[in-house]
Design a protein around this motif. Structure first.
Motif, PDB file in Angstrom:
ATOM      1  N   GLU A 198      14.668  -7.426  -5.459  1.00  0.00           N
ATOM      2  CA  GLU A 198      15.949  -8.666  -5.340  1.00  0.00           C
ATOM      3  C   GLU A 198      16.684  -7.809  -6.223  1.00  0.00           C
ATOM      4  OE1 GLU A 198      17.395 -10.743  -3.943  1.00  0.00           O
ATOM      5  OE2 GLU A 198      15.045 -10.690  -2.836  1.00  0.00           O
ATOM      6  N   VAL A 199      16.018  -6.580  -7.064  1.00  0.00           N
ATOM      7  CA  VAL A 199      16.314  -6.208  -8.104  1.00  0.00           C
ATOM      8  C   VAL A 199      17.551  -4.844  -7.812  1.00  0.00           C
ATOM      9  CG1 VAL A 199      16.340  -4.582 -10.111  1.00  0.00           C
ATOM     10  CG2 VAL A 199      15.089  -6.701 -10.434  1.00  0.00           C
TER      11      VAL A 199
ATOM     12  N   HIS B 143      19.671  -5.127  -5.029  1.00  0.00           N
ATOM     13  CA  HIS B 143      21.282  -5.316  -6.066  1.00  0.00           C
ATOM     14  C   HIS B 143      22.013  -4.338  -5.943  1.00  0.00           C
ATOM     15  CE1 HIS B 143      24.017  -6.462  -9.534  1.00  0.00           C
ATOM     16  NE2 HIS B 143      23.769  -7.796  -8.415  1.00  0.00           N
TER      17      HIS B 143
ATOM     18  N   LEU C  89      25.072  -2.502  -5.122  1.00  0.00           N
ATOM     19  CA  LEU C  89      26.349  -1.826  -5.869  1.00  0.00           C
ATOM     20  C   LEU C  89      26.907  -0.202  -4.766  1.00  0.00           C
ATOM     21  CD1 LEU C  89      25.436  -3.200  -9.290  1.00  0.00           C
ATOM     22  CD2 LEU C  89      27.156  -4.125  -7.626  1.00  0.00           C
TER      23      LEU C  89
END
Lengths: 98, 324
Positions: free
Chosen positions: B75-76, B79, B83
């Protein structure tokens, strides 16, 4: 050139000078001050968003990282101001035009 | 009855077993159920002997049961990648590097895992429509439960950020006189929009957690696990997320009275200490013991899971202990 014309042109010059003087002495420093205050607030905002830039871990930096793509101008200006700013006095001192 | 049920507790107390068993019970009660595991070790896959992924997938052999495994690490990374993509499309080349470092750093902070996990929780809760019941098997890190206490804190934080931003924009607007263009304008400010969107998510999470969620803590009859439970109870009650019940797992079975010998003596002694601890738990904690489960010799899988489910005294329908 009639006397009336000369008076009129004299008054126009005087008016321009007075407006300039007012703008330079009163209006402009006031707006500058407001802008400086806005910049200070923005710095506080940036610091609250990215304290980890100073090694302070923040629970929200993961979320505020999402703002980075939109913060180009702010980020650059922030960094510049941080370099400029040696002390609070130095920054606040700008408002006085000695 | 709450739609979202969370099981928490110290590592290795059997949260996965208990939550899977509870999910089975919900299925038996005719509820469409989803099990969400957040443990990077992913023991749900072991319990059901199947692989699960990032999206809900029906569990084979159990009608009405689906499972989902969240990998915080991934998930990190996702993300961060998202970005980065936005970054290159929005920023000038000169700034990309500078900001990229900042971005990298934000994703390495200790809270990043939790934040990613929390994000995903909200997503799951938001898209839980097809399910009558969602069972969360939280990862053993003490922070997972603490995380659930977070929305209020984050909301306030975001509020402050919004407030600061609004004031600075307001001043910039005021500083622009005559025909001058203000440096920033309030209308359509992407930062404010982003922050407000975030705030809404947190509000949603806080509301769901307060009104539509139930929490259970799993513990073993040993000192460490009891202490950890008391701490978790405190944090959760501070966050006004009351715990519905405790599940005491891995109780030692008592030997038959006629049995003698070293093994039987050992078991008897153990049972006696465990009974004391159980009494302590019932006396000291305000939260009722919802179930006690005896330890199993085999790994909990398939048929054994149903046995555990039967031992679990949490009714799937109203969430209260059945024996009351």
């Amino acid at each position: 050139m009639t006397l009336a014309d000369r008076i009129a042109s004299y008054r126009a010059i005087l008016e321009e000078w007075l407006r300039g003087l007012y703008h330079g002495m009163i209006a402009h420093p006031a707006y500058e001050k407001i802008e400086a205050e806005a910049e200070d607030l923005e710095d506080a905002f940036m610091l609250a968003c990215f304290p980890d830039a100073f090694g302070i871990p923040s629970p929200v930096s993961y979320y505020t990282a999402e703002l980075l793509p939109y913060l180009e101008d702010e980020y650059e200006a922030w960094e510049r101001r941080l370099w400029d700013r040696q002390s609070v006095i130095e920054r606040k001192g700008h408002q006085y035009h000695f | 009855m709450a739609r979202f049920v969370f099981f928490g507790g110290k590592g290795g107390v059997g949260k996965t077993t208990v939550s899977s068993a509870y999910a089975l019970e919900c299925v038996d009660a005719g509820l469409e159920t989803l099990v969400v595991s957040t443990d990077p070790a992913h023991s749900t896959a072991d319990v059901f002997d199947q692989e699960f992924g990032d999206e809900p997938r029906p569990v084979e052999g159990y009608e009405g049961l689906s499972a989902l495994e969240i990998d915080p690490e991934r998930e990190v990374q996702n993300h961060l990648l998202d970005l980065r993509k936005q970054l290159t499309s929005q920023l000038s080349a000169a700034m990309v590097n500078e900001v990229d470092i900042q971005l990298e750093m934000a994703h390495q902070t200790p809270g990043a895992y939790e934040a990613a996990l929390f994000d995903r929780f909200i997503e799951v809760m938001d898209s839980a429509d097809p399910y009558d019941r969602v069972v969360f098997d939280t990862s053993p890190t003490g922070s997972t439960l603490r995380l659930l206490a977070l929305p209020e804190l984050l909301e306030r934080w975001i509020d402050r950020l919004i407030h600061k931003r609004e004031r600075s924009i307001d001043l910039f607007e005021k500083a622009a006189i005559g025909n001058q263009e203000p440096r920033r304008v309030m209308d359509g400010d992407p930062i404010l929009a982003r922050l407000r969107e975030r705030k809404e998510r947190f509000e949603f999470a806080g509301e769901v957690l307060r009104e539509d969620a139930a929490f259970y803590l799993v513990l073993n009859p040993d000192e460490l696990s009891i202490r950890e439970t008391s701490r978790s109870l405190e944090t959760l009650s501070e966050a006004e997320l009351p715990v519905r019940g405790l599940v005491v797992n891995r109780l030692t079975p008592a030997p038959d009275p006629h049995e003698e010998g070293r093994g039987a003596r050992y078991l008897r002694e153990r049972v006696a200490t465990e009974r004391e601890r159980l009494e302590y738990i019932e006396r000291e904690f305000d939260v009722p013991v919802a179930a006690t489960i005896e330890t199993r010799v085999e790994e909990v899988k398939g048929g054994v899971l149903e046995e555990v489910a039967a031992a679990l005294d949490i009714s799937a329908v109203d969430g209260r202990p059945r024996t009351e």
